[in-house]
Design a protein around this motif. Structure first.
Motif, PDB file in Angstrom:
ATOM      1  N   ALA A 122       0.826  -1.210   0.000  1.00 55.90           N
ATOM      2  CA  ALA A 122       0.000   0.000   0.000  1.00 55.90           C
ATOM      3  C   ALA A 122       0.855   1.253   0.000  1.00 55.90           C
ATOM      4  O   ALA A 122       2.007   1.243   0.424  1.00 55.90           O
ATOM      5  CB  ALA A 122      -0.895   0.023   1.237  1.00 55.90           C
ATOM      6  N   THR A 123       0.279   2.337  -0.497  1.00 56.35           N
ATOM      7  CA  THR A 123       0.732   3.674  -0.132  1.00 56.35           C
ATOM      8  C   THR A 123      -0.324   4.270   0.786  1.00 56.35           C
ATOM      9  O   THR A 123      -1.506   3.953   0.663  1.00 56.35           O
ATOM     10  CB  THR A 123       0.880   4.603  -1.352  1.00 56.35           C
ATOM     11  OG1 THR A 123      -0.413   4.862  -1.912  1.00 56.35           O
ATOM     12  CG2 THR A 123       1.766   3.997  -2.419  1.00 56.35           C
ATOM     13  N   PHE A 124       0.108   5.106   1.721  1.00 58.41           N
ATOM     14  CA  PHE A 124      -0.876   5.790   2.571  1.00 58.41           C
ATOM     15  C   PHE A 124      -0.615   7.282   2.681  1.00 58.41           C
ATOM     16  O   PHE A 124      -1.324   7.999   3.381  1.00 58.41           O
ATOM     17  CB  PHE A 124      -0.948   5.172   3.971  1.00 58.41           C
ATOM     18  CG  PHE A 124       0.358   5.132   4.722  1.00 58.41           C
ATOM     19  CD1 PHE A 124       0.951   6.285   5.192  1.00 58.41           C
ATOM     20  CD2 PHE A 124       0.984   3.926   4.977  1.00 58.41           C
ATOM     21  CE1 PHE A 124       2.138   6.254   5.884  1.00 58.41           C
ATOM     22  CE2 PHE A 124       2.181   3.877   5.682  1.00 58.41           C
ATOM     23  CZ  PHE A 124       2.758   5.043   6.134  1.00 58.41           C
ATOM     24  N   GLY A 125       0.387   7.776   1.991  1.00 57.91           N
ATOM     25  CA  GLY A 125       0.661   9.210   2.061  1.00 57.91           C
ATOM     26  C   GLY A 125       1.745   9.607   1.083  1.00 57.91           C
ATOM     27  O   GLY A 125       2.417   8.762   0.488  1.00 57.91           O
ATOM     28  N   ALA A 126       1.868  10.901   0.884  1.00 58.91           N
ATOM     29  CA  ALA A 126       2.925  11.449   0.046  1.00 58.91           C
ATOM     30  C   ALA A 126       3.325  12.806   0.605  1.00 58.91           C
ATOM     31  O   ALA A 126       2.504  13.513   1.189  1.00 58.91           O
ATOM     32  CB  ALA A 126       2.458  11.587  -1.400  1.00 58.91           C
ATOM     33  N   GLU A 127       4.575  13.123   0.464  1.00 61.40           N
ATOM     34  CA  GLU A 127       5.066  14.398   0.984  1.00 61.40           C
ATOM     35  C   GLU A 127       6.030  15.033   0.000  1.00 61.40           C
ATOM     36  O   GLU A 127       6.613  14.366  -0.852  1.00 61.40           O
ATOM     37  CB  GLU A 127       5.745  14.198   2.336  1.00 61.40           C
ATOM     38  CG  GLU A 127       6.918  13.234   2.291  1.00 61.40           C
ATOM     39  CD  GLU A 127       7.430  12.896   3.673  1.00 61.40           C
ATOM     40  OE1 GLU A 127       7.737  13.849   4.425  1.00 61.40           O
ATOM     41  OE2 GLU A 127       7.529  11.706   4.002  1.00 61.40           O
ATOM     42  N   TYR A 128       6.165  16.326   0.147  1.00 62.91           N
ATOM     43  CA  TYR A 128       7.005  17.084  -0.777  1.00 62.91           C
ATOM     44  C   TYR A 128       8.450  17.142  -0.305  1.00 62.91           C
ATOM     45  O   TYR A 128       8.741  17.183   0.894  1.00 62.91           O
ATOM     46  CB  TYR A 128       6.461  18.492  -0.929  1.00 62.91           C
ATOM     47  CG  TYR A 128       5.136  18.536  -1.650  1.00 62.91           C
ATOM     48  CD1 TYR A 128       5.056  18.214  -3.003  1.00 62.91           C
ATOM     49  CD2 TYR A 128       3.969  18.876  -0.985  1.00 62.91           C
ATOM     50  CE1 TYR A 128       3.845  18.238  -3.672  1.00 62.91           C
ATOM     51  CE2 TYR A 128       2.750  18.905  -1.646  1.00 62.91           C
ATOM     52  CZ  TYR A 128       2.689  18.587  -2.986  1.00 62.91           C
ATOM     53  OH  TYR A 128       1.491  18.601  -3.642  1.00 62.91           O
ATOM     54  N   GLY A 129       9.325  17.159  -1.274  1.00 62.40           N
ATOM     55  CA  GLY A 129      10.733  17.326  -0.973  1.00 62.40           C
ATOM     56  C   GLY A 129      11.061  18.764  -0.609  1.00 62.40           C
ATOM     57  O   GLY A 129      10.308  19.695  -0.914  1.00 62.40           O
ATOM     58  N   ALA A 130      12.195  18.936   0.054  1.00 62.70           N
ATOM     59  CA  ALA A 130      12.639  20.262   0.465  1.00 62.70           C
ATOM     60  C   ALA A 130      14.162  20.299   0.470  1.00 62.70           C
ATOM     61  O   ALA A 130      14.815  19.253   0.516  1.00 62.70           O
ATOM     62  CB  ALA A 130      12.098  20.613   1.850  1.00 62.70           C
ATOM     63  N   ILE A 131      14.718  21.503   0.406  1.00 65.02           N
ATOM     64  CA  ILE A 131      16.159  21.711   0.525  1.00 65.02           C
ATOM     65  C   ILE A 131      16.401  22.653   1.687  1.00 65.02           C
ATOM     66  O   ILE A 131      15.797  23.732   1.762  1.00 65.02           O
ATOM     67  CB  ILE A 131      16.748  22.281  -0.773  1.00 65.02           C
ATOM     68  CG1 ILE A 131      16.593  21.265  -1.912  1.00 65.02           C
ATOM     69  CG2 ILE A 131      18.230  22.647  -0.585  1.00 65.02           C
ATOM     70  CD1 ILE A 131      17.075  21.757  -3.264  1.00 65.02           C
TER      71      ILE A 131
END
Length: 329
Positions: A122-131
């Motif tokens: 499963a996937t249950f979430g996604a998040e954005y990358g950052a620097i």
């Protein structure tokens, strides 16, 4: 740039939302369950396992508390090999996975590995990358850093909690390409085993910047140890309106990292159904969703056949992208 790759720019894709609840599978009951985080404590994979273990037990989806084991090495390759070679029929084992997992399969970093070597749950979430940079860094904008990198690609060391060619590596490469760097493979990327170690590298001064997921940086941002130069989201986050996006600074890059789980391919069908249903139940709990929101992780649910198709598409997209930027031939 990521808008061309639907499973890499994840949040433009449609989620497959679970319509049933309850973690039950005829004839199977979890016993002494374990979740492997393929990194040292403190990173995104560690967060997946510890949060999953906490809520599965609190919701009484499992009767025994879940053991969380950190197994770092090879950008997750040590854990992948451990599952496929030593525990392929273990019904009580789940493993944290993310965009980096599919990226390593696509790029051959997990030697000889294919998607079907494990069972993606499963996937249950996604998040954005950052620097990010240290709070006392001379860099106060992404453009300042990119100008230096274009002038001298080796002048700025960028840490990531995963191996060369991983999503942590790809994200700043895409920004540098947008900035005009002809050969993005010349950038100085320093690989660490997990986001926690990468953050230590940044704070110790071993590197000038950190590429990772926003959730991994949040605590250090709130404590004042770091400054986040940019987040790779289509627009500013509602809860963090002071952080600019890469697109605002002139770099058309959006990068989202899915979060999920896999388990041994040789486990029984009953066990696979149990764990799929368990994660579906998890995603529908308000407390679990609140924890994801606090970590700046957006809902992104895929299960069963949808999960299989999603991972296959993700691997295909990473393969194409990696060839474009010269990581693989």
């Amino acid at each position: 740039m990521f808008k061309k790759y639907s499973r890499i720019g994840l949040l433009v894709a449609a989620s497959a939302i679970a319509s049933t609840t309850g973690a039950s599978a005829e004839g199977f009951k979890a016993e002494n369950p374990q979740c492997i985080a393929p990194s040292n404590p403190g990173g995104g994979w560690d967060f997946i396992c510890r949060t999953t273990a906490k809520y599965l037990f609190n919701l009484k989806v499992i009767e025994d508390s879940m053991q969380v084991t950190n197994m770092s090495g090879g950008g997750g390759g040590v854990a992948f090999a451990h599952v496929t070679k030593e525990r392929n029929e273990d019904n009580n084992l789940i493993v944290a996975a993310s965009m980096s997992t599919s990226a390593r399969i696509a790029q051959g970093i997990y030697e000889g590995a294919e998607q079907d070597d494990v069972h993606f749950l499963a996937t249950f979430g996604a998040e954005y990358g950052a620097i990010a940079v240290r709070a006392d860094s001379p860099y106060t904008s992404l453009k300042q850093m990119m100008d230096d990198i274009v002038a001298d690609p080796k002048s700025v060391g960028i840490a990531g909690g995963s191996s060369v060619g991983s999503f942590d590596h790809i994200k700043p490469m895409l920004v540098a390409r947008e900035a005009g760097l002809a050969d993005v493979t010349q950038m100085k990327y320093v690989s660490f085993d997990g986001g926690g170690e990468a953050m230590t590298g940044l704070l110790s001064g071993a590197v000038e910047a950190l590429s990772g997921d926003f959730s991994e940086m949040l605590g250090f941002l709130e404590s004042g140890d770091i400054r986040i130069l940019t987040i790779m989201a289509p627009e500013r986050l509602k809860n963090f309106p002071d952080i600019s996006t890469a697109k605002e600074e002139g770099y058309d890059v959006v990068g989202a990292n899915w979060r999920g789980l896999y388990m041994p391919a040789g486990a029984t069908d009953e066990a696979k159904e149990f764990w799929k249903s368990a994660i579906m139940t998890l995603t529908q709990d308000p407390g679990f969703q609140a924890e994801l929101e606090a970590a700046a992780i957006e809902p992104f649910n895929n299960f069963g056949d949808d999960m299989h198709k999603f991972v296959a598409g993700s691997i295909a997209d990473v393969t194409k992208l990696s060839k474009e930027i010269g990581i693989i031939k």
